[in-house]
Design an enzyme around this catalytic site. Structure first.
Site, short mmCIF file in Angstrom:
data_model
loop_
_atom_site.label_atom_id
_atom_site.label_comp_id
_atom_site.label_asym_id
_atom_site.label_seq_id
_atom_site.Cartn_x
_atom_site.Cartn_y
_atom_site.Cartn_z
N GLY A 12 0.85 -1.20 0.00
CA GLY A 12 0.00 0.00 0.00
C GLY A 12 0.88 1.24 0.00
N ALA A 14 2.25 2.98 2.41
CA ALA A 14 3.42 2.95 3.30
C ALA A 14 4.52 2.07 2.71
CB ALA A 14 3.02 2.44 4.68
N LYS A 33 0.23 -10.01 -0.34
CA LYS A 33 -0.51 -11.27 -0.35
C LYS A 33 -1.48 -11.43 -1.51
CE LYS A 33 -3.87 -10.00 3.27
NZ LYS A 33 -4.36 -10.36 4.59
N ASN A 42 -5.77 1.72 -2.04
CA ASN A 42 -6.42 1.74 -3.34
C ASN A 42 -7.88 2.20 -3.28
OD1 ASN A 42 -5.90 1.25 -6.08
ND2 ASN A 42 -7.11 -0.61 -6.01
N TYR A 43 -8.51 2.08 -2.10
CA TYR A 43 -9.93 2.43 -1.97
C TYR A 43 -10.14 3.79 -1.32
CZ TYR A 43 -10.59 -2.36 -3.36
OH TYR A 43 -10.56 -3.52 -4.07
N GLU A 111 -13.36 18.29 5.23
CA GLU A 111 -14.01 17.10 5.80
C GLU A 111 -14.24 17.31 7.29
OE1 GLU A 111 -12.35 13.62 2.81
OE2 GLU A 111 -11.32 13.90 4.70
N ASP A 218 -2.94 -8.74 9.91
CA ASP A 218 -1.82 -9.70 9.99
C ASP A 218 -0.58 -9.09 10.66
OD1 ASP A 218 -3.49 -11.34 8.51
OD2 ASP A 218 -2.50 -10.93 6.61
N HIS A 239 -16.61 4.50 10.30
CA HIS A 239 -16.97 5.59 9.38
C HIS A 239 -18.48 5.72 9.41
CE1 HIS A 239 -17.25 8.15 5.91
NE2 HIS A 239 -15.94 8.21 5.83
N ARG A 285 -15.87 12.19 13.13
CA ARG A 285 -16.72 11.06 12.77
C ARG A 285 -17.14 10.18 13.94
NH1 ARG A 285 -12.45 8.46 8.55
NH2 ARG A 285 -13.04 10.23 7.33
N HIS A 346 -13.75 1.12 10.01
CA HIS A 346 -13.04 1.82 8.94
C HIS A 346 -11.53 1.90 9.16
CE1 HIS A 346 -12.64 4.63 5.64
NE2 HIS A 346 -12.13 5.57 6.42
N GLU A 370 -1.13 2.15 8.48
CA GLU A 370 -2.22 1.84 9.42
C GLU A 370 -1.82 0.81 10.47
OE1 GLU A 370 -5.95 1.59 7.43
OE2 GLU A 370 -7.00 0.84 9.20
N ARG A 381 -8.84 9.39 14.82
CA ARG A 381 -8.11 9.95 13.67
C ARG A 381 -8.94 11.02 12.96
NH1 ARG A 381 -7.96 8.64 7.89
NH2 ARG A 381 -9.73 7.32 8.34
N LEU A 387 -3.27 8.79 5.16
CA LEU A 387 -2.38 8.65 4.00
C LEU A 387 -1.14 9.52 4.21
CD1 LEU A 387 -5.04 8.69 1.14
CD2 LEU A 387 -3.53 6.79 1.71
P1 FAD Z 1 -2.73 -0.69 2.94
O1 FAD Z 1 -2.89 0.33 1.90
O2 FAD Z 1 -3.94 -1.37 3.43
O3 FAD Z 1 -1.72 -1.80 2.39
C1 FAD Z 1 -1.50 -2.98 3.12
C2 FAD Z 1 -0.77 -3.95 2.22
O4 FAD Z 1 -0.32 -5.06 2.97
C3 FAD Z 1 -1.63 -4.52 1.11
O5 FAD Z 1 -0.85 -4.60 -0.05
C4 FAD Z 1 -1.97 -5.93 1.62
O6 FAD Z 1 -2.27 -6.86 0.61
C5 FAD Z 1 -0.66 -6.27 2.30
N1 FAD Z 1 -0.74 -7.31 3.33
C6 FAD Z 1 -1.53 -7.36 4.42
N2 FAD Z 1 -1.25 -8.47 5.14
C7 FAD Z 1 -0.27 -9.12 4.49
C8 FAD Z 1 0.44 -10.32 4.72
N3 FAD Z 1 0.19 -11.09 5.77
N4 FAD Z 1 1.39 -10.70 3.84
C9 FAD Z 1 1.66 -9.94 2.74
N5 FAD Z 1 1.02 -8.80 2.45
C10 FAD Z 1 0.07 -8.39 3.34
N6 FAD Z 1 -7.23 7.68 4.52
C11 FAD Z 1 -6.98 8.95 4.16
O7 FAD Z 1 -6.03 9.57 4.65
N7 FAD Z 1 -7.80 9.58 3.27
C12 FAD Z 1 -8.87 8.97 2.70
O8 FAD Z 1 -9.55 9.56 1.87
C13 FAD Z 1 -9.15 7.62 3.06
N8 FAD Z 1 -10.22 6.99 2.54
C14 FAD Z 1 -10.40 5.66 2.83
C15 FAD Z 1 -11.44 4.97 2.21
C16 FAD Z 1 -11.59 3.61 2.43
C17 FAD Z 1 -12.72 2.86 1.76
C18 FAD Z 1 -10.70 2.94 3.30
C19 FAD Z 1 -10.85 1.47 3.54
C20 FAD Z 1 -9.69 3.63 3.94
C21 FAD Z 1 -9.52 4.98 3.71
N9 FAD Z 1 -8.50 5.69 4.32
C22 FAD Z 1 -8.28 7.00 3.97
C23 FAD Z 1 -7.52 5.04 5.17
C24 FAD Z 1 -6.27 4.75 4.33
O9 FAD Z 1 -6.65 4.31 3.05
C25 FAD Z 1 -5.39 3.70 4.96
O10 FAD Z 1 -5.20 3.94 6.31
C26 FAD Z 1 -4.04 3.67 4.28
O11 FAD Z 1 -4.22 3.53 2.89
C27 FAD Z 1 -3.21 2.54 4.82
O12 FAD Z 1 -2.08 2.38 4.01
P2 FAD Z 1 -1.08 1.21 4.37
O13 FAD Z 1 0.00 1.27 3.35
O14 FAD Z 1 -0.73 1.27 5.78
O15 FAD Z 1 -1.96 -0.13 4.19
C1 SIN Z 2 -13.56 9.50 3.35
O1 SIN Z 2 -13.39 9.79 2.17
O2 SIN Z 2 -14.57 9.75 3.99
C2 SIN Z 2 -12.49 8.75 4.04
C3 SIN Z 2 -11.50 9.71 4.55
C4 SIN Z 2 -10.66 9.05 5.57
O3 SIN Z 2 -10.95 7.95 6.03
O4 SIN Z 2 -9.67 9.69 5.96
#
Ligand code: FAD
Ligand code: SIN
Length: 527
Positions: A12, A14, A33, A42-43, A111, A218, A239, A285, A346, A370, A381, A387
């Protein structure tokens, strides 16, 4: 032997941003994974918070973050992350990210909990744009190996070298990870000088969540088993507005829609937020989610409505193309129809404890995004801060990881994974049933509103699930669903225990037995 300077678990925001920076100093392997793009990142919809408007200030963004965090943020971490906002946005743009523009500059939206327009976005698909740009850069980098469909199972530490490790062991070090290759079903030993946990959140622990299926906690579970410090797990963010529809899978309706003027109405059509907070729909929220929960419980309804009919069709299609399309797919035109919504799990504010450089309590193990608890979010938060945190802390972690890697050798003495005595089983119903049961327990008893009785009941039920799954795990060849369920049970345990420890209501943790904030309660929950 597979060996790298930097091992990254997760692809993701990070993981990828760490990998791009770390590749300047050594070899990098990313283990992920599913397909590389499958992540919470991505979402992400709303965007990234950063001070870019002349009338805004770092002080205001810091203040808003501290207010949302309800006395539990680390002020130095908040100041640092907020200050790094503009350069982080510039870096993404330099990598190729395209954000929505207005009048020649970046379009900023507002927001809940923010006192100013400061959310940078790419329509309502900001995460997709960030993931795209980071992944394209990582994919084409010769120093980065990406292993898709590889599931990280265990962090390799002194425990695997035969040493008895406790949470107080000072020299506990991480040497890489045991990883299940999902195409061959073989466990591989991937060795590294430093390891970054970037495995994201744990929304899947709950029955209703905005998170995709990868979010099974995980990283927290692995780190806890490896005896890292984990903190503040009681603070799970719900959320307020996920789409209520049998086929919508809790699809998120971005906070930015309320920022755009949407009202919340109960089934009788009454706008109710003014009864709960003077900021109404733009309150943080936790307040909005609890207000909705209260309306649902008082009225016995299954959902409330989000009303954005005040905006025209063209306006909605322009500003929220993805959300508009998704609602239409389920038979609702946002410019004419009320949208049924409910809160859903969320974001995980707690996680693996780290400092601002992503350093955990285990040597050579870093965490960002996260999965980590840096002190930025405290008890709640602020929207769109995550992000930003993921990108800033991942960058910082490279500074320390490269220094650490300089003085390390690969530890070739790490043993291969030993699965002697385990067999393949046909009893997969045991996993799927326990999976559903866990999600239901967490939703019913450890959700938006908690109580001693509910938490004790959840604790007893999950202990039973834990015993069943551990016994199954000891006898069975490892598989992704089994490992994920085991991890989800660990995370549920951490959330419940942390919630039981907190004898007050603060931020995202609300319990009817202690409905008020209590300043005498020790602030951080450390497990
Ligand atoms: P992730 O992006 O979740 O990436 C985790 C990665 O680890 C993935 O590739 C996954 O497949 C991999 N993984 C997990 N477990 C394993 C394992 N055991 N072995 C190998 N790979 C593994 N935040 C904002 O700041 N602004 C927003 O607008 C916002 N909107 C959001 C909307 C939605 C619908 C959601 C769900 C979240 C939103 N968030 C938002 C929160 C934000 O998206 C996340 O907190 C952030 O993207 C986390 O990034 P990350 O790199 O830590 O984890
Ligand atoms: C949203 O778009 O409402 C999500 C924003 C966030 O989780 O930071």
């Amino acid at each position: 032997m597979q060996a790298y300077d930097f091992l990254v678990l997760g692809s993701g925001s990070a993981g990828l941003s760490f990998a791009l920076e770390a590749a300047k100093f050594g070899s990098v392997c990313i283990v992920t994974k599913k397909n590389s793009a499958e992540s919470n990142t991505n979402y992400a919809q709303g965007g990234i918070a950063s001070v870019l408007d002349a009338a805004d200030s770092f002080e205001k963004h810091v203040h808003d973050t501290l207010v949302a965090g309800a006395g539990m943020c680390d002020p130095e971490v908040v100041a640092e992350v907020v200050r790094r906002g503009p350069e982080t946005i510039r870096k993404l743009i330099a990598l190729g990210a395209e954000f929505t523009q207005k009048e020649g500059g970046l379009h900023l939206v507002r927001e809940g909990g923010h006192s100013h327009h400061r959310i940078i976005h790419a329509d309502d698909m900001t995460g997709r744009e960030i993931e795209r740009v980071l992944l394209e850069n990582a994919d084409s980098h010769p120093g980065i190996t990406i292993l898709e469909h590889h599931f990280a199972m265990e962090l390799i530490t002194e425990h695997h070298m035969g040493q008895k490790v406790t949470r107080y062991t000072e020299n506990n070090q991480c040497y890489g990870a045991y990883v299940l290759n999902l195409q061959t079903s073989k466990v591989e030993r991937i060795l590294s000088k430093t390891t970054l946990l970037a495995t994201g959140g744990a929304g899947q622990v709950y029955q209703h969540t905005t998170n995709p299926p990868i979010a099974t906690g995980d990283g927290v579970a692995m780190a806890y088993r490896a005896k890292a410090r984990v903190s503040n797990m009681e603070f799970i963010q719900f959320h307020p507005t996920s789409l209520y529809h049998p086929d919508a899978n809790s699809f998120l309706i971005s906070e930015a829609v309320r920022g755009h003027g949407a009202k919340l109405r109960n089934k009788a059509g009454e706008a109710f937020m003014a009864q709960y907070d003077k900021r109404e729909e733009l309150a943080p929220r936790d307040i909005v989610a609890r207000a909705i929960d209260d309306q649902l419980k008082k009225r016995g309804d299954d959902f409330v409505y989000l009303d954005i009919r005040s905006a025209g069709k063209e306006d909605l299609q322009k500003n929220f193309p993805n959300i508009y399309k998704e609602c239409l797919r389920h038979g609702m035109d946002m410019s004419q129809d009320l949208i049924p919504i409910v809160p859903a799990a969320h974001y995980m504010c707690g996680g693996v404890w780290t400092d601002i450089h992503g350093q955990t309590t285990i040597k050579g193990l870093f965490a960002a995004g996260e999965v980590a608890c840096t002190g930025l979010h405290g008890a709640n938060r602020l929207a769109s801060n995550s992000l930003l945190e993921a990108l800033v802390v991942a960058d910082n972690a490279v500074l320390k990881a490269k220094e650490f890697a300089k003085n390390q050798e690969i530890n070739a003495a790490v043993p291969e994974w030993d699965d002697s005595g385990t067999v393949n089983t046909e009893e997969w119903v045991l996993i799927s049933h326990n999976h559903r049961e866990l999600q239901q327990i967490m939703w019913d008893y450890v959700g938006i509103v908690r109580s001693n009785l509910r938490l004790e009941r959840a604790f007893r039920r999950t202990r039973l699930l834990h015993e069943e799954v551990e016994s199954f795990y000891q006898r069975t060849k490892v598989s992704e669903p089994l490992c994920q369920l085991r991890n989800m049970i660990s995370v549920a345990y951490l959330i419940i225990r942390s919630a039981m420890n907190r004898k007050e209501s603060r931020g995202l943790h609300y319990t009817t037995d202690y409905p008020h904030l209590n300043d005498k309660v020790e602030h951080h929950t450390i497990l």
